[in-house]
Design an enzyme around this catalytic site. Structure first.
Site, PDB file in Angstrom:
ATOM      1  N   TYR A 206     -12.585   5.039  12.999  1.00 13.06           N
ATOM      2  CA  TYR A 206     -11.315   5.218  12.347  1.00 13.06           C
ATOM      3  C   TYR A 206     -10.829   6.697  12.796  1.00 13.06           C
ATOM      4  O   TYR A 206     -10.071   7.400  12.410  1.00 13.06           O
ATOM      5  CB  TYR A 206     -11.312   4.151  10.857  1.00 13.06           C
ATOM      6  CG  TYR A 206     -10.537   5.319  10.125  1.00 13.06           C
ATOM      7  CD1 TYR A 206     -10.545   6.653   9.780  1.00 13.06           C
ATOM      8  CD2 TYR A 206      -9.175   4.289  10.200  1.00 13.06           C
ATOM      9  CE1 TYR A 206      -9.681   6.641   8.330  1.00 13.06           C
ATOM     10  CE2 TYR A 206      -8.791   4.377   8.967  1.00 13.06           C
ATOM     11  CZ  TYR A 206      -7.716   5.420   8.588  1.00 13.06           C
ATOM     12  OH  TYR A 206      -7.492   6.209   7.350  1.00 13.06           O
TER      13      TYR A 206
ATOM     14  N   SER B 241      -9.400   7.704  15.876  1.00 11.35           N
ATOM     15  CA  SER B 241      -7.974   7.494  16.215  1.00 11.35           C
ATOM     16  C   SER B 241      -7.455   8.421  15.128  1.00 11.35           C
ATOM     17  O   SER B 241      -6.069   9.247  15.863  1.00 11.35           O
ATOM     18  CB  SER B 241      -7.822   6.145  15.089  1.00 11.35           C
ATOM     19  OG  SER B 241      -7.886   5.562  13.832  1.00 11.35           O
TER      20      SER B 241
ATOM     21  N   GLY C  45       2.475   2.925   2.083  1.00 10.00           N
ATOM     22  CA  GLY C  45       3.957   2.621   3.264  1.00 10.00           C
ATOM     23  C   GLY C  45       5.127   2.393   1.989  1.00 10.00           C
ATOM     24  O   GLY C  45       6.015   2.391   1.336  1.00 10.00           O
TER      25      GLY C  45
ATOM     26  N   GLY D 256       0.477  -1.126  -0.294  1.00 12.86           N
ATOM     27  CA  GLY D 256       0.257   0.154  -0.011  1.00 12.86           C
ATOM     28  C   GLY D 256       0.788   1.504   0.280  1.00 12.86           C
ATOM     29  O   GLY D 256       2.218   1.668  -1.011  1.00 12.86           O
TER      30      GLY D 256
ATOM     31  N   ASP E 135       6.799  -4.145   9.647  1.00 12.88           N
ATOM     32  CA  ASP E 135       5.232  -3.994   9.073  1.00 12.88           C
ATOM     33  C   ASP E 135       4.668  -5.767  10.073  1.00 12.88           C
ATOM     34  O   ASP E 135       5.980  -6.106  10.200  1.00 12.88           O
ATOM     35  CB  ASP E 135       4.701  -4.687   7.513  1.00 12.88           C
ATOM     36  CG  ASP E 135       3.604  -4.874   7.128  1.00 12.88           C
ATOM     37  OD1 ASP E 135       3.157  -3.852   6.500  1.00 12.88           O
ATOM     38  OD2 ASP E 135       2.287  -5.726   7.615  1.00 12.88           O
TER      39      ASP E 135
ATOM     40  N   ASN F  75       3.052   4.799   9.772  1.00  8.59           N
ATOM     41  CA  ASN F  75       2.247   4.426   8.232  1.00  8.59           C
ATOM     42  C   ASN F  75       1.340   3.711   8.537  1.00  8.59           C
ATOM     43  O   ASN F  75      -0.101   3.409   7.881  1.00  8.59           O
ATOM     44  CB  ASN F  75       2.550   4.728   7.022  1.00  8.59           C
ATOM     45  CG  ASN F  75       2.305   3.770   6.121  1.00  8.59           C
ATOM     46  OD1 ASN F  75       0.934   4.659   5.880  1.00  8.59           O
ATOM     47  ND2 ASN F  75       1.966   2.749   6.093  1.00  8.59           N
TER      48      ASN F  75
ATOM     49  N   VAL G 211       3.337  -2.647  15.731  1.00 11.73           N
ATOM     50  CA  VAL G 211       3.592  -1.379  16.436  1.00 11.73           C
ATOM     51  C   VAL G 211       2.287  -1.327  17.229  1.00 11.73           C
ATOM     52  O   VAL G 211       3.236  -0.236  18.411  1.00 11.73           O
ATOM     53  CB  VAL G 211       3.072   0.174  15.312  1.00 11.73           C
ATOM     54  CG1 VAL G 211       4.172  -0.424  14.462  1.00 11.73           C
ATOM     55  CG2 VAL G 211       1.416  -0.357  14.783  1.00 11.73           C
TER      56      VAL G 211
ATOM     57  N   ALA H 230       4.628   1.912  -1.604  1.00  6.84           N
ATOM     58  CA  ALA H 230       4.971   3.392  -2.080  1.00  6.84           C
ATOM     59  C   ALA H 230       6.103   4.589  -2.357  1.00  6.84           C
ATOM     60  O   ALA H 230       6.506   4.437  -2.568  1.00  6.84           O
ATOM     61  CB  ALA H 230       3.432   3.709  -2.334  1.00  6.84           C
TER      62      ALA H 230
ATOM     63  N   SER I 232      -5.801  10.924   7.920  1.00  4.21           N
ATOM     64  CA  SER I 232      -6.548  11.015   6.951  1.00  4.21           C
ATOM     65  C   SER I 232      -7.487  11.903   6.820  1.00  4.21           C
ATOM     66  O   SER I 232      -7.028  12.638   7.963  1.00  4.21           O
ATOM     67  CB  SER I 232      -7.450   9.581   7.220  1.00  4.21           C
ATOM     68  OG  SER I 232      -8.637   9.705   6.378  1.00  4.21           O
TER      69      SER I 232
HETATM   70  N1  LIG Z   1      -6.190   3.580   1.548  1.00  2.00           N
HETATM   71  C1  LIG Z   1      -6.872   4.478   2.477  1.00  2.00           C
HETATM   72  O1  LIG Z   1      -7.893   5.367   1.544  1.00  2.00           O
HETATM   73  C2  LIG Z   1      -6.579   5.710   3.007  1.00  2.00           C
HETATM   74  C3  LIG Z   1      -6.760   6.602   3.081  1.00  2.00           C
HETATM   75  C4  LIG Z   1      -5.753   7.621   3.792  1.00  2.00           C
HETATM   76  C5  LIG Z   1      -5.545   7.559   4.932  1.00  2.00           C
HETATM   77  N2  LIG Z   1      -4.700   6.083   4.737  1.00  2.00           N
HETATM   78  C6  LIG Z   1      -4.091   5.647   5.918  1.00  2.00           C
HETATM   79  O2  LIG Z   1      -2.945   5.249   5.386  1.00  2.00           O
HETATM   80  C7  LIG Z   1      -1.755   4.110   6.171  1.00  2.00           C
HETATM   81  C8  LIG Z   1      -1.389   2.973   5.111  1.00  2.00           C
HETATM   82  O3  LIG Z   1      -2.855   2.400   4.276  1.00  2.00           O
HETATM   83  P1  LIG Z   1      -3.015   1.487   3.561  1.00  2.00           P
HETATM   84  O4  LIG Z   1      -4.245   1.980   2.568  1.00  2.00           O
HETATM   85  O5  LIG Z   1      -1.483   1.361   2.717  1.00  2.00           O
HETATM   86  O6  LIG Z   1      -3.286   0.238   3.810  1.00  2.00           O
HETATM   87  P2  LIG Z   1      -2.667  -1.456   3.945  1.00  2.00           P
HETATM   88  O7  LIG Z   1      -4.061  -1.877   4.016  1.00  2.00           O
HETATM   89  O8  LIG Z   1      -2.747  -1.424   2.088  1.00  2.00           O
HETATM   90  O9  LIG Z   1      -1.382  -1.291   4.312  1.00  2.00           O
HETATM   91  C9  LIG Z   1      -1.554  -0.930   5.806  1.00  2.00           C
HETATM   92  C10 LIG Z   1      -0.139  -1.991   5.965  1.00  2.00           C
HETATM   93  O10 LIG Z   1      -0.175  -1.897   7.815  1.00  2.00           O
HETATM   94  C11 LIG Z   1       0.319  -2.756   8.430  1.00  2.00           C
HETATM   95  N3  LIG Z   1      -0.475  -2.694   9.825  1.00  2.00           N
HETATM   96  C12 LIG Z   1      -1.602  -2.687   9.856  1.00  2.00           C
HETATM   97  N4  LIG Z   1      -1.624  -3.609  11.497  1.00  2.00           N
HETATM   98  C13 LIG Z   1       0.012  -3.189  11.766  1.00  2.00           C
HETATM   99  C14 LIG Z   1       0.552  -3.407  12.768  1.00  2.00           C
HETATM  100  N5  LIG Z   1      -0.332  -3.772  13.897  1.00  2.00           N
HETATM  101  N6  LIG Z   1       1.792  -3.296  12.898  1.00  2.00           N
HETATM  102  C15 LIG Z   1       3.232  -2.820  11.994  1.00  2.00           C
HETATM  103  N7  LIG Z   1       1.952  -3.336  10.426  1.00  2.00           N
HETATM  104  C16 LIG Z   1       0.699  -2.438  10.270  1.00  2.00           C
HETATM  105  C17 LIG Z   1      -0.440  -3.960   7.428  1.00  2.00           C
HETATM  106  O11 LIG Z   1      -0.138  -4.980   7.338  1.00  2.00           O
HETATM  107  C18 LIG Z   1      -0.347  -3.398   6.000  1.00  2.00           C
HETATM  108  O12 LIG Z   1       0.332  -3.851   5.334  1.00  2.00           O
HETATM  109  C19 LIG Z   1      -2.915   3.773   7.104  1.00  2.00           C
HETATM  110  O13 LIG Z   1      -2.671   4.618   8.078  1.00  2.00           O
HETATM  111  C20 LIG Z   1      -4.190   4.290   6.687  1.00  2.00           C
HETATM  112  O14 LIG Z   1      -4.981   4.843   7.256  1.00  2.00           O
HETATM  113  C21 LIG Z   1      -5.871   5.408   4.695  1.00  2.00           C
HETATM  114  C1  LIG Z   2     -16.207   4.204   1.614  1.00  2.00           C
HETATM  115  C2  LIG Z   2     -15.021   3.107   3.013  1.00  2.00           C
HETATM  116  C3  LIG Z   2     -13.979   3.337   4.273  1.00  2.00           C
HETATM  117  O1  LIG Z   2     -14.522   2.987   5.272  1.00  2.00           O
HETATM  118  C4  LIG Z   2     -12.710   3.076   3.175  1.00  2.00           C
HETATM  119  C5  LIG Z   2     -11.978   3.586   4.213  1.00  2.00           C
HETATM  120  C6  LIG Z   2     -10.367   3.750   3.203  1.00  2.00           C
HETATM  121  C7  LIG Z   2      -9.855   4.621   3.740  1.00  2.00           C
HETATM  122  C8  LIG Z   2      -9.447   5.178   4.863  1.00  2.00           C
HETATM  123  C9  LIG Z   2      -9.695   6.421   4.945  1.00  2.00           C
HETATM  124  O2  LIG Z   2      -8.168   7.115   5.427  1.00  2.00           O
HETATM  125  C10 LIG Z   2     -10.269   7.446   3.794  1.00  2.00           C
HETATM  126  C11 LIG Z   2     -10.883   8.621   4.081  1.00  2.00           C
HETATM  127  C12 LIG Z   2     -11.942   9.566   3.607  1.00  2.00           C
HETATM  128  C13 LIG Z   2     -12.729  10.547   4.262  1.00  2.00           C
HETATM  129  C14 LIG Z   2     -13.345  10.928   2.793  1.00  2.00           C
HETATM  130  C15 LIG Z   2     -14.117  11.862   3.586  1.00  2.00           C
HETATM  131  C16 LIG Z   2     -14.257  12.818   4.336  1.00  2.00           C
HETATM  132  O3  LIG Z   2     -12.724  13.236   5.189  1.00  2.00           O
HETATM  133  C17 LIG Z   2     -14.564  14.532   4.258  1.00  2.00           C
HETATM  134  C18 LIG Z   2     -14.264  15.217   3.893  1.00  2.00           C
HETATM  135  C19 LIG Z   2     -15.175  16.524   4.028  1.00  2.00           C
HETATM  136  C20 LIG Z   2     -13.996  17.483   3.239  1.00  2.00           C
HETATM  137  O4  LIG Z   2     -12.717  17.087   2.559  1.00  2.00           O
HETATM  138  O5  LIG Z   2     -14.723  18.670   3.028  1.00  2.00           O
END
Ligand SMILES: NC(=O)c1ccc[n+]([C@@H]2O[C@H](COP(=O)([O-])OP(=O)(O)OC[C@H]3O[C@@H](n4cnc5c(N)ncnc54)[C@H](O)[C@@H]3O)[C@@H](O)[C@H]2O)c1
Ligand SMILES: CC[C@@H](O)/C=C/C=C\C[C@@H](O)/C=C/C=C/C=C\[C@@H](O)CCCC(=O)O
Length: 265
Positions: A151, A154, A18, A16, A36, A91, A65, A20, A138
């Site tokens: 979420y 957190s 991390g 994901g 990880d 991350n 973590v 990248a 996020s």
């Molecule tokens: N994908 C999204 O839409 C999105 C949006 C905003 C923020 N984020 C944040 O970005 C970060 C990465 O998310 P992602 O989309 O790459 O998700 P992902 O699920 O692809 O990757 C998350 C990684 O974290 C690892 N992980 C989970 N629990 C762990 C633990 N206890 N100890 C160590 N590693 C652990 C997993 O094994 C995985 O490799 C996260 O903090 C997520 O909340 C994601």
């Molecule tokens: C759709 C399923 C959902 O649970 C997936 C989540 C995946 C990633 C986690 C998260 O970090 C993504 C959050 C995105 C949030 C988007 C909308 C809000 O931030 C509202 C934004 C309002 C604004 O920008 O004005």
């Protein structure tokens, strides 16, 4: 900070965002410790990164973590291998509203624990070289999202923690910059697992399916590259202390807000 020659720890780096981030750092001459809980994917990522960038440039450490000992071991091994750490990227994260305790332990406590170990290693007033701590929150750490309240909690807490340290009056003396990256939805397994499954681990999803999907459509889905670009720009900014960077596909991509005053955004 300058990336060439920098040493970086990336948690959640097996896949994901991390993974990248790690690739973009290695491309620019950094050395990366990928941490990880997922050892299978971690070893695979390690092999791919070492093949591409050199065996001395990237290595994997299994680390949960949520465990203090794991995180301390991660730092011990990284410092043994690379002598110093210049950038800590907290991350690792999950998105599953059925796992309340785990969400807080991983997304918040894990990032706080990693931040404090990094701070103690980096702080100049106690013999460190200074450095940067980037916490991956996020946009759900800045705005409420009805279908993932745990979420959101957190991530809000992580944003507040990071901004508070960035606004510390002693920050310049410590020489540690604190920043938070706040992507909206991004095209990784976290999103696909949440969206594609028959019953996504969200709150009141069945009752509000259309609204959830509408939210995703309105905000848009970042590519991993969209988020990685914002990440690299944030790392390379020398004055990134207090930066809150949102990345929202349909809102114009990355927006940098520098929080000098903790009361404003
Ligand atoms: N994908 C999204 O839409 C999105 C949006 C905003 C923020 N984020 C944040 O970005 C970060 C990465 O998310 P992602 O989309 O790459 O998700 P992902 O699920 O692809 O990757 C998350 C990684 O974290 C690892 N992980 C989970 N629990 C762990 C633990 N206890 N100890 C160590 N590693 C652990 C997993 O094994 C995985 O490799 C996260 O903090 C997520 O909340 C994601
Ligand atoms: C759709 C399923 C959902 O649970 C997936 C989540 C995946 C990633 C986690 C998260 O970090 C993504 C959050 C995105 C949030 C988007 C909308 C809000 O931030 C509202 C934004 C309002 C604004 O920008 O004005």
């Amino acid at each position: 900070m300058k990336i060439p020659g920098a040493v970086v720890i990336v948690t959640g780096g097996s896949r994901g965002l991390g993974r990248a981030f790690s690739v973009e750092l290695l491309k620019r001459g950094a050395r990366v410790c990928v941490a990880d809980i997922n050892e299978t994917e971690g070893r695979q990522t390690e092999a791919e990164l070492q093949r591409q960038y050199g065996a001395d440039k990237a290595f994997f450490v299994k680390c949960d973590v949520t465990k203090e000992d794991d995180t301390k071991d991660l730092w011990r091994v990284a410092v043994e291998r690379f002598t110093t750490v210049d950038l800590m990227v907290n991350n690792a994260g999950i998105m599953n509203e059925t796992l309340v305790e785990e969400t807080v332990q991983i997304n918040l406590m894990g990032a706080m624990r990693g931040s404090m170990l990094a701070f103690e290693h980096m702080r100049r007033d106690r013999g460190g070289k200074g450095g940067v701590i980037i916490n991956v929150a996020s946009t759900a750490g800045l705005f409420p999202v009805f279908f993932m309240p745990t979420y959101v909690a957190s991530k809000y807490a992580l944003v507040g923690f990071t901004r508070s340290w960035a606004s510390n009056p002693c920050q310049a003396r410590f020489g540690v910059n604190w920043a938070v990256l706040c992507p909206a939805f991004a095209d990784t397994s976290m999103l696909s697992v949440a969206l594609d499954g028959p019953d996504p681990p969200l709150v009141t999803y069945q009752e509000n399916k259309e609204q959830v999907i509408a939210t995703v459509k309105t905000i848009g889905i970042n590519s991993v590259d969209d988020v990685s670009r914002a990440f690299v720009e944030l790392v390379e900014k020398d004055d990134n202390n207090g930066a809150v960077v949102t990345v929202e596909k349909n809102m114009g991509g990355a927006v940098y807000r520098f929080v000098k005053n903790p009361n404003c955004l």
